[in-house]
Design an enzyme around this catalytic site. Structure first.
Site, PDB file in Angstrom:
ATOM      1  N   LYS A  33      16.366 101.291  89.808  1.00 41.72           N
ATOM      2  CA  LYS A  33      16.708 101.764  91.129  1.00 41.72           C
ATOM      3  C   LYS A  33      17.501 100.454  91.724  1.00 41.72           C
ATOM      4  O   LYS A  33      17.622  99.225  90.955  1.00 41.72           O
ATOM      5  CB  LYS A  33      15.732 101.956  92.005  1.00 41.72           C
ATOM      6  N   ARG A  93       2.365 103.781 102.250  1.00 41.92           N
ATOM      7  CA  ARG A  93       3.823 104.201 102.183  1.00 41.92           C
ATOM      8  C   ARG A  93       4.095 105.672 101.879  1.00 41.92           C
ATOM      9  O   ARG A  93       5.077 106.178 102.788  1.00 41.92           O
ATOM     10  CB  ARG A  93       4.616 103.116 101.203  1.00 41.92           C
ATOM     11  N   TYR A 135      32.382  73.686 108.833  1.00 44.20           N
ATOM     12  CA  TYR A 135      32.219  74.288 110.413  1.00 44.20           C
ATOM     13  C   TYR A 135      31.198  73.366 111.021  1.00 44.20           C
ATOM     14  O   TYR A 135      30.079  72.993 110.316  1.00 44.20           O
ATOM     15  CB  TYR A 135      31.990  75.692 110.436  1.00 44.20           C
ATOM     16  N   MET A 175      32.726  81.919 104.935  1.00 42.77           N
ATOM     17  CA  MET A 175      33.018  83.402 104.512  1.00 42.77           C
ATOM     18  C   MET A 175      33.212  83.285 103.027  1.00 42.77           C
ATOM     19  O   MET A 175      32.839  84.198 102.411  1.00 42.77           O
ATOM     20  CB  MET A 175      33.704  84.228 105.459  1.00 42.77           C
TER      21      MET A 175
END
Length: 409
Positions: free
Chosen positions: A76, A175, A301, A349
């Protein structure tokens, strides 16, 4: 250029002159553009998936089980970020008999790749998902009477009898399992077992902790509850697979194997229960540029790092858009030429800055390892988890979703 109406009669002449002009060498020809379009895209960052390590881990797990329990490979989350299309063929090569996934896209992918064995969805699914998934011959996880009744109706309308695994809450996940410690849960199990278009082929639960003593207690509870369910429903034990063991339980508590184990992380070398399995994923990039900056200059930054010496800084074209999160700002390390080097300033980024001043010789294009090994140096999963506050699996899935995966060795 503005063309007025009275100048329109000149257009054919202008066009003829333009078309007769030689093509500048500075412009790409259509042929070169076409050839370039056929070349693989050059990536700023990528994940190398070691086929050799994956094959080693799979064989090691099969050897451990030694046919005493069925192996269900949990693929998965796009094989935990490792790329389902790269991992599934290794499972096929090793004759793995069962695969567990989560989404319909994963079901389709596994079948399209040629897997014909037992395919289990290892989470609760919506009715729309399950209706479509009938085409993929999947065994659904069911722990809700109403869902079971509605799925039974869908199966009946389609002339099918579907195989399901009954989920119990014996391990306390709360769950998706029936609470069969109460009469209502047992009655629900009996109702589900009586549905004509559903066949219970498995009874399962899932462990919420990686603690051997707790797993042993949960195992005893599951075995008793499974026995109660079989008794009240009239199911035949020999036709039911009991399964609870995840990777940790499989390695740490062999008694938990029962009829089948569901292991995932171990295939990718991601388990605290053993150091004998190999890491499959390496996260890489290259140096894009190198610049010298003076002592006292600031980096990134918000000026969060001040250079303590004249420094040579490498620009690495990877950032939080590629899953290299801002939590690594002024804290993470990468490996270049076999040496661990610090990330300076805030992660941008698309960029991180690394101090390479101490390297004897460094060049544009040098390989950068953000996770994994290079030479004798390594960025380990524990380090990633400590800095990010996330499970490594969470990070590997994020990286897989944002970077090209490449099969190596």
């Amino acid at each position: 250029m503005h063309v007025r109406f009275r100048h329109l009669f000149l257009l054919p002449l202008i066009t003829l002159v333009a078309c007769s002009q030689p093509v500048s060498k500075n412009h790409l020809s259509l042929t070169s553009l076409s050839a370039n379009a056929q070349q693989p895209v050059v990536n700023n960052a990528w994940l190398e998936i070691s086929q050799g390590a994956l094959d080693f881990n799979t064989k090691k797990m099969l050897t451990l089980l030694d046919n005493k329990s069925t192996l269900c490979a949990i693929l998965k989350g796009d094989a935990y970020g490792h790329d389902l299309t790269l991992v599934t063929p290794v499972m096929l090569k090793n004759n793995v008999q069962c695969i567990g996934v989560a989404s319909n896209q994963e079901l389709k992918t596994v079948r399209d790749l040629g897997f014909t064995g037992q395919l289990i969805r290892v989470r609760s699914a919506t009715l729309k998902e399950m209706q479509q998934a009938m085409a993929y011959d999947v065994e659904e996880l069911i722990g809700d009477k109403t869902v079971a009744e509605q799925l039974n109706n869908i199966a009946k309308l389609n002339g099918k009898v579907l195989r399901i695994h009954l989920a119990l809450n014996s391990a306390g996940m709360s769950r998706n399992g029936l609470e069969v410690s109460k009469a209502r849960g047992l009655n629900d199990a009996k109702t589900i077992a009586g549905l004509k278009n559903l066949t219970i082929v498995g009874i399962m639960s899932h462990y919420p902790v990686e603690d051997a003593s707790e797993i042993k207690a949960d195992l005893a509870r599951f075995q008793q509850q499974a026995k109660d369910v079989i008794a009240v429903t009239g199911l035949k034990r020999e036709k039911i697979k009991l399964h609870v063991a995840n990777t940790f339980a499989t390695l740490a508590v062999p008694d938990s194997w029962l009829d089948m184990v569901r292991v995932g992380g171990v295939f990718y070398g991601d388990t605290i229960a053993s150091t004998e399995y190999k890491r499959v994923m390496t996260f890489k990039s290259n140096i894009a540029s190198l610049n010298n900056y003076p002592k006292g200059g600031t980096v990134g930054y918000d000026r969060t790092y001040t250079l303590k010496r004249d420094s040579l800084l490498a620009n690495i074209p990877v950032g939080y858009a590629d899953g290299y999160r801002r939590v690594f700002s002024n804290a993470g390390h990468v490996i270049i030429q076999g040496q661990r080097l610090p990330v300076l300033g805030k992660t941008s980024m698309n960029t991180v800055i690394v101090d390479v001043t101490d390297l004897k010789k460094v060049s544009l294009g040098d390989e950068v390892v953000l996770f994994g090994k290079q030479g004798n140096a390594e960025i380990q999963a524990e380090e990633i988890e400590d800095l990010s506050g996330a499970l490594f699996t969470e990070m590997s899935i994020l990286w897989g979703a944002t970077n090209k995966r490449i099969l190596v060795d």
